[in-house]
Scaffold this active site. Structure first.
Site, PDB file in Angstrom:
ATOM      1  N   PRO A 160       0.781  -1.234   0.000  1.00 23.90           N
ATOM      2  CA  PRO A 160       0.000   0.000   0.000  1.00 23.90           C
ATOM      3  C   PRO A 160       0.818   1.293   0.000  1.00 23.90           C
ATOM      4  O   PRO A 160       0.238   2.358  -0.181  1.00 23.90           O
ATOM      5  CB  PRO A 160      -0.795  -0.113   1.307  1.00 23.90           C
ATOM      6  CG  PRO A 160       0.001  -1.014   2.173  1.00 23.90           C
ATOM      7  CD  PRO A 160       0.770  -1.935   1.287  1.00 23.90           C
ATOM      8  N   ASP A 172       1.816   1.983 -11.917  1.00 25.18           N
ATOM      9  CA  ASP A 172       0.767   2.999 -11.973  1.00 25.18           C
ATOM     10  C   ASP A 172       0.791   3.920 -10.773  1.00 25.18           C
ATOM     11  O   ASP A 172       1.674   3.863  -9.937  1.00 25.18           O
ATOM     12  CB  ASP A 172      -0.607   2.379 -12.252  1.00 25.18           C
ATOM     13  CG  ASP A 172      -0.910   1.235 -11.329  1.00 25.18           C
ATOM     14  OD1 ASP A 172      -0.757   1.425 -10.112  1.00 25.18           O
ATOM     15  OD2 ASP A 172      -1.284   0.156 -11.829  1.00 25.18           O
ATOM     16  N   LYS A 183      -3.172   5.234 -13.537  1.00 24.12           N
ATOM     17  CA  LYS A 183      -4.609   5.384 -13.683  1.00 24.12           C
ATOM     18  C   LYS A 183      -5.110   6.292 -12.581  1.00 24.12           C
ATOM     19  O   LYS A 183      -4.943   5.986 -11.418  1.00 24.12           O
ATOM     20  CB  LYS A 183      -5.293   4.021 -13.522  1.00 24.12           C
ATOM     21  CG  LYS A 183      -5.358   3.244 -14.796  1.00 24.12           C
ATOM     22  CD  LYS A 183      -6.220   2.045 -14.578  1.00 24.12           C
ATOM     23  CE  LYS A 183      -5.398   0.795 -14.701  1.00 24.12           C
ATOM     24  NZ  LYS A 183      -6.003  -0.353 -14.096  1.00 24.12           N
ATOM     25  N   GLY A 242      -0.200  -1.466  -7.087  1.00 21.49           N
ATOM     26  CA  GLY A 242      -0.411  -1.101  -5.687  1.00 21.49           C
ATOM     27  C   GLY A 242      -1.114  -2.238  -4.952  1.00 21.49           C
ATOM     28  O   GLY A 242      -1.940  -2.936  -5.535  1.00 21.49           O
ATOM     29  N   GLY A 243      -0.760  -2.440  -3.684  1.00 30.31           N
ATOM     30  CA  GLY A 243      -1.444  -3.435  -2.861  1.00 30.31           C
ATOM     31  C   GLY A 243      -1.218  -4.837  -3.375  1.00 30.31           C
ATOM     32  O   GLY A 243      -0.094  -5.232  -3.656  1.00 30.31           O
ATOM     33  N   ILE A 283      -6.508  -8.099  -5.805  1.00 35.50           N
ATOM     34  CA  ILE A 283      -7.605  -7.477  -5.066  1.00 35.50           C
ATOM     35  C   ILE A 283      -7.874  -6.121  -5.706  1.00 35.50           C
ATOM     36  O   ILE A 283      -7.050  -5.204  -5.603  1.00 35.50           O
ATOM     37  CB  ILE A 283      -7.277  -7.360  -3.569  1.00 35.50           C
ATOM     38  CG1 ILE A 283      -7.173  -8.759  -2.978  1.00 35.50           C
ATOM     39  CG2 ILE A 283      -8.350  -6.531  -2.837  1.00 35.50           C
ATOM     40  CD1 ILE A 283      -6.896  -8.829  -1.513  1.00 35.50           C
ATOM     41  N   THR A 338      -2.429  -5.927   0.809  1.00 34.50           N
ATOM     42  CA  THR A 338      -3.507  -5.118   0.255  1.00 34.50           C
ATOM     43  C   THR A 338      -3.787  -3.910   1.162  1.00 34.50           C
ATOM     44  O   THR A 338      -3.465  -3.928   2.356  1.00 34.50           O
ATOM     45  CB  THR A 338      -4.763  -5.989   0.055  1.00 34.50           C
ATOM     46  OG1 THR A 338      -5.717  -5.234  -0.679  1.00 34.50           O
ATOM     47  CG2 THR A 338      -5.367  -6.443   1.382  1.00 34.50           C
ATOM     48  N   MET A 369     -11.849   2.439  -3.067  1.00 33.61           N
ATOM     49  CA  MET A 369     -12.342   3.398  -4.070  1.00 33.61           C
ATOM     50  C   MET A 369     -13.693   3.992  -3.666  1.00 33.61           C
ATOM     51  O   MET A 369     -14.566   4.197  -4.515  1.00 33.61           O
ATOM     52  CB  MET A 369     -12.491   2.695  -5.452  1.00 33.61           C
ATOM     53  CG  MET A 369     -11.196   2.138  -5.963  1.00 33.61           C
ATOM     54  SD  MET A 369     -11.392   1.018  -7.364  1.00 33.61           S
ATOM     55  CE  MET A 369     -11.791  -0.530  -6.583  1.00 33.61           C
ATOM     56  N   GLY A 410      -2.628   5.610   3.327  1.00 36.82           N
ATOM     57  CA  GLY A 410      -2.252   4.677   4.387  1.00 36.82           C
ATOM     58  C   GLY A 410      -0.841   4.124   4.239  1.00 36.82           C
ATOM     59  O   GLY A 410      -0.388   3.885   3.124  1.00 36.82           O
TER      60      GLY A 410
END
Ligand code: SAH
Length: 467
Positions: free
Chosen positions: A225, A248, A270, A301-302, A306, A331, A383, A412
């Site tokens: 994260p 990204d 994105k 990411g993460g 997921i 995640t 999101m 985070g």
């Protein structure tokens, strides 16, 4: 360079240890592990050392060292705590051209024993030239933790094929390319995954087809994260190996910086509303680069599986029969919760946790709300910022109590980690008053209350400042 590193075959040779205590025992142990016949000399010798000498095919003598003990010796180690004796041993050995090591007195040595990482038949030796054995040991410990045990098995496999590869590919450069491809490609990965037979079969078929041009592959890697410390060893290893990196917006710069320095970097970022590169183009780019023979790292990411569209990116690769592997990442829910002092489950407050996307489509959110309102369930929205008001409204409308606590975690696990706490009733209003910075994660459930006890710091940066 003060010393030339050499690996010496000492099996069946005669080696002498002067000294009879624990240090002598340790040194004798190293010698016997490499197959030497060890003789010990000292006025008094520990029982264990005597046994070791006898079992190795050597002998022991409980008396002072005599020059004649060096006869036929290939190597002598002086391990007494008497500086004078050590000096006598060293001088006598040098006079006879016998290799000598004196424990803790580098100036008396002609050879030193390095710290080793033993992945036999692969051995890595670290030496500080006698200046700081502790430093060498610390470095060794670092290597120890980053070099998987399977390197030994990989070396074994390569050894087995070496002669055949030499016959099949006589050209030196092509052979080197072949081995580089094997050692950095799917064969090595299969070995690391413990699939020895599959690795051997693949090596066998690569050798048969030997067109030693590199074959591309793709690594779909979860970067966690935000905090670079949350990367896995495997992620880091592949990051250092890839020729080209596609990353990204969610992947922090510090993390991208950990990729191989000369790797080509492609930003395919994105943002919520402006897709820098459409998903289909990313999928095609992965395929094209891999077909060019590149090792392609797709950094996400993460966790890639997921809300990461990892499955879509892989589908094309699978269709094209391009080898790939997926590396899980921490995640956002796990990272944000841990760093905020919010356990996602708790024996008393939540027996299950649900990860949900709060992404808006045509300004609505089509979610099975009735499944999200059980009091004993934590719900994590990814999101969800844009649809926050809808989330709160629908949860309450479907029966979750308006006082249910809710946390909004921003950026985070990064140094800017920030948590806003409210309830289903108050949060929509709270966020209008605060400046909220993406990415944000929403956690709904009683477990958010535990934060009062458990969150004694918010971010690693704050931890560092805490007394
Ligand atoms: N695959 C990612 C999620 C991608 S979806 C994972 O496993 O974490 C993107 C959403 O993840 C963001 O909108 C946000 O809700 C969440 N997210 C990712 N990183 C985050 C972070 N550092 N802090 C808060 N939320 C984060």
């Amino acid at each position: 360079m003060d010393y030339l590193p050499l690996f010496t075959r000492i099996a069946q040779t005669h080696c002498l240890v002067v000294g009879g205590g624990t240090v002598a025992l340790r040194k004798a142990g190293a010698l016997t592990r490499a197959g030497a016949r060890v003789t010990a000399v000292a006025p008094s010798i520990e029982a264990q050392l005597k046994t070791l000498c006898r079992d190795s095919g050597g002998a022991f003598h409980e008396r002072e060292f005599a020059e004649s003990d060096l006869e036929n010796a290939m190597l002598v180690i002086a391990a007494t705590d008497d500086v004078d004796i050590n000096r006598v041993v060293s001088e006598a050995a040098k006079a006879r051209n016998v290799l000598v090591n004196v424990v803790d007195q580098p100036e008396l040595c002609t050879v030193i024993l390095p710290s080793i990482v033993d992945r036999s038949p692969l051995i890595i030796a670290v030496s500080s030239g006698g200046r700081s054995p502790v430093l060498a040991r610390l470095l060794r410990a670092r290597l120890e933790s980053t070099i998987p045990a399977s390197y030994g098995r990989l070396t074994e496999l390569v050894g087995k094929f070496r002669d055949r590869v030499r016959q099949r590919i006589p050209d030196f450069d092509l052979r080197r390319d072949f081995w580089e491809h094997i050692l950095q490609g799917p064969v090595a990965e299969l070995m690391f995954a413990g699939r020895r037979q599959a690795a051997e079969d693949m090596l066998e078929s690569e050798l048969r087809d030997a067109k030693p041009a590199p074959r591309g592959e793709v690594y779909l890697v979860g970067a966690g994260p935000g905090d670079p410390d949350l990367l896995t060893f495997k992620a880091l290893r592949l990051m250092q190996k890839a020729d080209v990196v596609l990353y990204d917006r969610l992947v922090a710069d510090e993390i991208v910086d950990l990729c191989r320095k000369d790797a080509e970097r492609v930003y395919v970022g994105k943002a919520r509303s402006q897709h820098t590169m459409p998903q289909e183009d990313i999928n095609q780019l992965l395929i094209r680069l891999a077909k060019e023979g590149k090792r392609v790292l797709r950094l996400k990411g993460g966790d890639p599986f997921i809300f990461g569209r990892g499955g879509e990116e892989l589908a094309g690769l699978a269709q094209e029969r391009i080898p790939f592997q997926v590396v899980p990442g921490i995640t956002a829910a796990a990272g944000c919760a841990s760093y905020s002092g919010i356990p996602l489950t708790h024996r008393d407050y939540a027996q299950s946790v649900r990860f949900v996307t709060g992404h808006l489509k045509d300004n609505t959110m089509d979610l099975p709300w009735q499944e999200l309102v059980h009091t004993q369930q934590t719900v994590v929205f990814y999101m969800g910022l844009q649809g926050l008001a809808i989330i709160c409204r629908e949860m309450i409308a479907h029966g979750r109590h308006a006082d249910t606590p809710m946390a909004l975690i921003q950026q985070g696990t990064t140094p800017n980690h920030k948590v806003l706490v409210g309830t289903l009733a108050t949060m929509p209003e709270l966020v209008t008053r605060e400046e909220v910075v993406a990415p944000t994660l929403i956690i709904v459930g009683e477990v958010v209350r535990l934060r009062e006890q458990l969150a004694w710091y918010e971010s690693p940066a704050q931890l560092a400042q805490d007394p």
